[in-house]
Structure formats: C-alpha cells, structure tokens
Motif scaffolding. Structure first.
Motif, PDB file in Angstrom:
ATOM      1  N   ASN A   1      -1.991   7.251  29.707  1.00 55.87           N
ATOM      2  CA  ASN A   1      -0.824   7.559  29.009  1.00 55.87           C
ATOM      3  C   ASN A   1      -0.986   7.428  27.451  1.00 55.87           C
ATOM      4  O   ASN A   1      -0.624   8.083  26.782  1.00 55.87           O
ATOM      5  CB  ASN A   1       0.037   6.682  29.557  1.00 55.87           C
ATOM      6  CG  ASN A   1       1.647   7.105  29.114  1.00 55.87           C
ATOM      7  OD1 ASN A   1       1.917   6.403  28.210  1.00 55.87           O
ATOM      8  ND2 ASN A   1       2.246   7.947  29.745  1.00 55.87           N
ATOM      9  N   ILE A   2      -1.629   6.216  27.253  1.00 57.17           N
ATOM     10  CA  ILE A   2      -1.973   6.148  25.722  1.00 57.17           C
ATOM     11  C   ILE A   2      -2.805   7.150  25.028  1.00 57.17           C
ATOM     12  O   ILE A   2      -2.837   7.604  24.223  1.00 57.17           O
ATOM     13  CB  ILE A   2      -2.445   4.540  25.573  1.00 57.17           C
ATOM     14  CG1 ILE A   2      -1.557   3.564  26.026  1.00 57.17           C
ATOM     15  CG2 ILE A   2      -2.858   4.383  24.207  1.00 57.17           C
ATOM     16  CD1 ILE A   2      -2.020   1.889  26.165  1.00 57.17           C
ATOM     17  N   VAL A   3      -4.076   7.406  25.896  1.00 57.06           N
ATOM     18  CA  VAL A   3      -5.166   8.320  25.302  1.00 57.06           C
ATOM     19  C   VAL A   3      -4.230   9.745  25.308  1.00 57.06           C
ATOM     20  O   VAL A   3      -4.300  10.336  24.228  1.00 57.06           O
ATOM     21  CB  VAL A   3      -6.078   8.576  26.427  1.00 57.06           C
ATOM     22  CG1 VAL A   3      -6.987  10.058  26.087  1.00 57.06           C
ATOM     23  CG2 VAL A   3      -6.815   7.285  26.596  1.00 57.06           C
ATOM     24  N   ARG A   4      -3.180  10.267  25.853  1.00 56.39           N
ATOM     25  CA  ARG A   4      -2.640  11.444  25.892  1.00 56.39           C
ATOM     26  C   ARG A   4      -1.709  11.330  24.446  1.00 56.39           C
ATOM     27  O   ARG A   4      -1.723  12.233  23.799  1.00 56.39           O
ATOM     28  CB  ARG A   4      -1.889  11.652  27.209  1.00 56.39           C
ATOM     29  CG  ARG A   4      -0.728  12.851  27.039  1.00 56.39           C
ATOM     30  CD  ARG A   4       0.301  12.645  28.033  1.00 56.39           C
ATOM     31  NE  ARG A   4       1.276  11.673  27.705  1.00 56.39           N
ATOM     32  CZ  ARG A   4       2.131  11.117  28.168  1.00 56.39           C
ATOM     33  NH1 ARG A   4       2.087  11.686  29.467  1.00 56.39           N
ATOM     34  NH2 ARG A   4       3.014  10.752  27.811  1.00 56.39           N
ATOM     35  N   ASP A   5      -0.706  10.539  24.402  1.00 60.57           N
ATOM     36  CA  ASP A   5      -0.093  10.180  23.404  1.00 60.57           C
ATOM     37  C   ASP A   5      -0.729  10.245  22.001  1.00 60.57           C
ATOM     38  O   ASP A   5      -0.454  10.754  21.118  1.00 60.57           O
ATOM     39  CB  ASP A   5       1.209   9.183  23.494  1.00 60.57           C
ATOM     40  CG  ASP A   5       1.866   9.322  24.521  1.00 60.57           C
ATOM     41  OD1 ASP A   5       2.191  10.588  24.855  1.00 60.57           O
ATOM     42  OD2 ASP A   5       2.643   8.318  25.052  1.00 60.57           O
TER      43      ASP A   5
ATOM     44  N   PHE B   1     -15.542  12.663  22.031  1.00 63.60           N
ATOM     45  CA  PHE B   1     -16.092  11.295  22.002  1.00 63.60           C
ATOM     46  C   PHE B   1     -14.922  10.520  21.496  1.00 63.60           C
ATOM     47  O   PHE B   1     -14.883   9.380  21.737  1.00 63.60           O
ATOM     48  CB  PHE B   1     -17.223  11.492  20.998  1.00 63.60           C
ATOM     49  CG  PHE B   1     -18.383  11.923  21.693  1.00 63.60           C
ATOM     50  CD1 PHE B   1     -19.304  10.840  22.219  1.00 63.60           C
ATOM     51  CD2 PHE B   1     -18.869  13.080  21.340  1.00 63.60           C
ATOM     52  CE1 PHE B   1     -20.301  11.164  22.848  1.00 63.60           C
ATOM     53  CE2 PHE B   1     -20.055  13.644  21.984  1.00 63.60           C
ATOM     54  CZ  PHE B   1     -20.945  12.607  22.709  1.00 63.60           C
ATOM     55  N   ILE B   2     -13.963  11.039  20.703  1.00 67.63           N
ATOM     56  CA  ILE B   2     -12.644  10.034  20.326  1.00 67.63           C
ATOM     57  C   ILE B   2     -11.853   9.707  21.346  1.00 67.63           C
ATOM     58  O   ILE B   2     -11.450   8.770  21.785  1.00 67.63           O
ATOM     59  CB  ILE B   2     -11.980  10.833  18.992  1.00 67.63           C
ATOM     60  CG1 ILE B   2     -12.774  10.916  17.730  1.00 67.63           C
ATOM     61  CG2 ILE B   2     -10.854  10.285  19.047  1.00 67.63           C
ATOM     62  CD1 ILE B   2     -12.933   9.353  17.187  1.00 67.63           C
TER      63      ILE B   2
ATOM     64  N   LEU C   1      -9.797  15.434  28.242  1.00 77.40           N
ATOM     65  CA  LEU C   1     -10.974  15.585  28.807  1.00 77.40           C
ATOM     66  C   LEU C   1     -11.999  14.332  28.573  1.00 77.40           C
ATOM     67  O   LEU C   1     -12.520  13.905  29.675  1.00 77.40           O
ATOM     68  CB  LEU C   1     -11.454  16.791  28.699  1.00 77.40           C
ATOM     69  CG  LEU C   1     -12.800  17.274  29.673  1.00 77.40           C
ATOM     70  CD1 LEU C   1     -12.453  17.240  31.183  1.00 77.40           C
ATOM     71  CD2 LEU C   1     -13.269  18.557  29.242  1.00 77.40           C
ATOM     72  N   GLY C   2     -12.254  14.222  27.360  1.00 72.94           N
ATOM     73  CA  GLY C   2     -13.519  13.092  26.999  1.00 72.94           C
ATOM     74  C   GLY C   2     -12.966  11.807  27.628  1.00 72.94           C
ATOM     75  O   GLY C   2     -13.782  11.306  28.220  1.00 72.94           O
ATOM     76  N   GLY C   3     -11.498  11.523  27.647  1.00 71.14           N
ATOM     77  CA  GLY C   3     -11.079  10.513  28.019  1.00 71.14           C
ATOM     78  C   GLY C   3     -11.220  10.209  29.647  1.00 71.14           C
ATOM     79  O   GLY C   3     -11.584   9.189  30.242  1.00 71.14           O
TER      80      GLY C   3
ATOM     81  N   CYS D   1     -10.128   5.904  25.273  1.00 74.29           N
ATOM     82  CA  CYS D   1      -9.990   5.399  26.977  1.00 74.29           C
ATOM     83  C   CYS D   1     -10.686   4.159  27.090  1.00 74.29           C
ATOM     84  O   CYS D   1     -10.213   3.287  27.651  1.00 74.29           O
ATOM     85  CB  CYS D   1     -10.506   6.579  27.844  1.00 74.29           C
ATOM     86  SG  CYS D   1     -10.541   6.103  29.501  1.00 74.29           S
ATOM     87  N   VAL D   2     -11.923   4.266  26.694  1.00 75.06           N
ATOM     88  CA  VAL D   2     -12.801   2.761  27.180  1.00 75.06           C
ATOM     89  C   VAL D   2     -12.027   1.690  26.059  1.00 75.06           C
ATOM     90  O   VAL D   2     -12.144   0.412  26.758  1.00 75.06           O
ATOM     91  CB  VAL D   2     -14.335   3.115  26.469  1.00 75.06           C
ATOM     92  CG1 VAL D   2     -15.153   1.749  26.563  1.00 75.06           C
ATOM     93  CG2 VAL D   2     -14.866   4.127  27.448  1.00 75.06           C
ATOM     94  N   GLN D   3     -11.836   1.823  24.962  1.00 76.38           N
ATOM     95  CA  GLN D   3     -11.516   0.599  24.323  1.00 76.38           C
ATOM     96  C   GLN D   3      -9.982   0.285  24.617  1.00 76.38           C
ATOM     97  O   GLN D   3      -9.598  -1.038  24.924  1.00 76.38           O
ATOM     98  CB  GLN D   3     -11.216   0.843  22.816  1.00 76.38           C
ATOM     99  CG  GLN D   3     -12.622   0.952  22.266  1.00 76.38           C
ATOM    100  CD  GLN D   3     -12.680   1.038  20.679  1.00 76.38           C
ATOM    101  OE1 GLN D   3     -11.710   1.460  20.123  1.00 76.38           O
ATOM    102  NE2 GLN D   3     -13.921   0.905  20.009  1.00 76.38           N
ATOM    103  N   THR D   4      -9.210   1.280  24.923  1.00 75.89           N
ATOM    104  CA  THR D   4      -7.776   0.803  25.528  1.00 75.89           C
ATOM    105  C   THR D   4      -7.823   0.016  26.827  1.00 75.89           C
ATOM    106  O   THR D   4      -6.979  -1.035  27.203  1.00 75.89           O
ATOM    107  CB  THR D   4      -7.156   2.150  25.876  1.00 75.89           C
ATOM    108  OG1 THR D   4      -6.979   2.988  24.593  1.00 75.89           O
ATOM    109  CG2 THR D   4      -5.725   1.739  26.323  1.00 75.89           C
ATOM    110  N   ARG D   5      -8.932   0.622  27.881  1.00 78.71           N
ATOM    111  CA  ARG D   5      -8.856  -0.391  28.966  1.00 78.71           C
ATOM    112  C   ARG D   5      -9.460  -1.512  28.658  1.00 78.71           C
ATOM    113  O   ARG D   5      -9.093  -2.810  29.571  1.00 78.71           O
ATOM    114  CB  ARG D   5      -9.798   0.492  30.182  1.00 78.71           C
ATOM    115  CG  ARG D   5      -9.948   0.001  31.589  1.00 78.71           C
ATOM    116  CD  ARG D   5      -8.721  -0.061  32.144  1.00 78.71           C
ATOM    117  NE  ARG D   5      -8.918  -0.727  33.566  1.00 78.71           N
ATOM    118  CZ  ARG D   5      -8.623  -2.059  33.820  1.00 78.71           C
ATOM    119  NH1 ARG D   5      -8.118  -2.686  32.626  1.00 78.71           N
ATOM    120  NH2 ARG D   5      -8.681  -2.616  35.103  1.00 78.71           N
ATOM    121  N   ALA D   6     -10.330  -1.677  27.895  1.00 76.50           N
ATOM    122  CA  ALA D   6     -10.934  -2.994  27.636  1.00 76.50           C
ATOM    123  C   ALA D   6      -9.880  -4.112  27.271  1.00 76.50           C
ATOM    124  O   ALA D   6      -9.953  -5.325  27.196  1.00 76.50           O
ATOM    125  CB  ALA D   6     -11.950  -2.999  26.717  1.00 76.50           C
ATOM    126  N   ASN D   7      -8.680  -3.545  26.528  1.00 79.77           N
ATOM    127  CA  ASN D   7      -8.026  -4.453  25.866  1.00 79.77           C
ATOM    128  C   ASN D   7      -6.640  -4.751  27.043  1.00 79.77           C
ATOM    129  O   ASN D   7      -5.756  -5.318  26.432  1.00 79.77           O
ATOM    130  CB  ASN D   7      -7.380  -3.989  24.590  1.00 79.77           C
ATOM    131  CG  ASN D   7      -8.557  -4.181  23.363  1.00 79.77           C
ATOM    132  OD1 ASN D   7      -8.500  -5.073  22.777  1.00 79.77           O
ATOM    133  ND2 ASN D   7      -9.198  -3.061  23.340  1.00 79.77           N
TER     134      ASN D   7
END
Length: 243
Positions: A75-79, A50-51, A154-156, A56-62
């Motif tokens: 890329n951000i989710v991975r790092d 869930f994290i 995987l969650g992202g 992923c969702v919040q990064t894409r929204a911004n």
C-alpha cells in the motif's frame, strides 16, 4: 532575477508567433518524441524498478509492530510510487538527461550561428526549434510517468515476493486496498507540468548561450539545476492544489 523571468516569459511568447506549417511541426514533433521519450525509456525503467524494490524492502524492514498488517507494505509502495516517485523523482532524473541534451543542442547551434542563419532566412528560430521539443516533452513525460509507476510497483512486487518478506497475495491485496484512482491523474498532471518546465527552461538556457564550448557546458549545468529547482517548487504547489 526579475529581468531573467521577464526574458523567459518573452521567450515563451516567441514560441507561438510566426509559426511554420503544421506539417513541418508534425515531422519535427515525431523526431523529438523519439529523442525525448523513446530514448529515455531504458533509464526510466531501470530507476523505477529499483526504486520500487528499495521502497518495498525498506518499508518492510521498518514495520516492526505486529499490529500493522503486512499488506500495508505494498500500500505504501503504491502511494509513494504514484504520488512522488513516478512523477517528481523521475522528472528530476529526466531533467538531467533531457534538459542537458536540449540546452547543449541549442547552445551549440547558437555559438555556431545556426540559429542566426534561421533568423536570416525569415524563420522564427525559437518556434521552429523549441516548440516541437516542448510539445514532445508534455506528450511523452506523462507516458513515461505511467510506465514508471507500473514498473515501480512491479519492482516492489518482485523484491517483496522473491525475498519472501511479503506474499504475492498480500502484495496484490495491499495494492487494491483503499485505492484512490485520482492519484493516477495526479501523477499524469505533475508529469505534464514538469515536462513543460524542463523543456522550456532548458531551451531558454541553451537558446541564449553566448561564447564558446565552455559556455555551452555552463548553460547545460544551469539548465539542469534550474529545472530541478523548478520541478521541486512546482511539486509542492501541485501537492497543495491537488491533494
């Protein structure tokens, strides 16, 4: 404060003196791996998935600029997952689960005089009770960090592709883009250090509990609080050293 640090260092020294046979520690080590590691997989999996999805969702929204490619989301989710979420955030969660369990167990044994009984029998109670927990923690925490990192990414992926905010191809490309393999080792090193801190601080608080049931609860609370503070301080120092 200094006296507490001194007692803690002396307590660490007691773990490696008057040790029992290897067979005794091996059997207890396997039992503690089940208690510390295997029993924590479910909560680690739930939190990691869930994290990763929320990141992923919040990064894409911004990411509102058309100049920023979509694959930067993964890329951000991975790092973020490898450098912080799979190690630091997960160990803060484990400090609450594993740390309180260790402190409560040892605190109960202390006030019921089970630890005194071991000392009377000539057994180094600190080494016999705490060292297997320490070894199990520094062995299982890195494994949990690896599982957490995989499930976070995987969650992202699931959140991004199922909601349509990023295509599977872009997500996979972003994961591979400018990947630094050493970041995986940073997560493992952090988890190793955090496992040592959480297990020893919690054991120290539980081992020196005195009083009754109320004090056991206070020792568990203090163990979790101090472990979280130690994890955050160590996280900053490791970030300075490793990056």
């Amino acid at each position: 404060m200094l006296s507490v640090v001194g007692r803690y260092l002396i307590f660490l020294g007691k773990l490696f003196t008057r040790r029992e046979t290897f067979k005794v520690y091996w059997n207890r080590f396997l039992d503690e791996c089940l208690n510390v590691g295997t029993s924590s997989i479910f909560i680690v999996a739930i939190v990691a998935v869930f994290i990763g999805a929320v990141t992923c969702v919040q990064t894409r929204a911004n990411l509102v600029s058309p100049l920023v490619p979509v694959y930067i989301v993964s890329n951000i989710v991975r790092d973020m997952t490898l450098l912080e979420l799979s190690s630091t955030f997960m160990c803060v969660v484990l400090a609450g689960k594993v740390g309180s369990n260790i402190a409560g167990e040892l605190g109960t044994m202390k006030i019921t005089e089970q630890i005194d009984a071991l000392e009377v029998m000539g057994i180094n109670s600190a080494s016999y009770l705490v060292l297997p927990k320490l070894l199990a923690s520094i062995f299982t925490f890195p494994l949990l960090a690896i599982i957490s990192g995989f499930l976070g990414i995987l969650g992202g992926y699931l959140a991004g592709t199922l909601t349509g905010i990023i295509t599977p191809e872009d997500y996979i490309y972003g994961i591979r883009y400018s990947f630094i393999p050493f970041n995986v080792f940073i997560a493992i090193i952090k988890a190793f250090v955090f496992g040592f801190l959480i297990s020893t601080i919690s054991a120290f608080k539980g081992y020196y509990t005195s009083g009754g049931a109320l004090e056991v609860g206070q020792a568990s609370t203090s163990a979790v609080t101090n472990s979280c503070i130690a994890v955050l301080i160590a996280d900053y120092l490791l970030a300075e050293l490793l990056t």
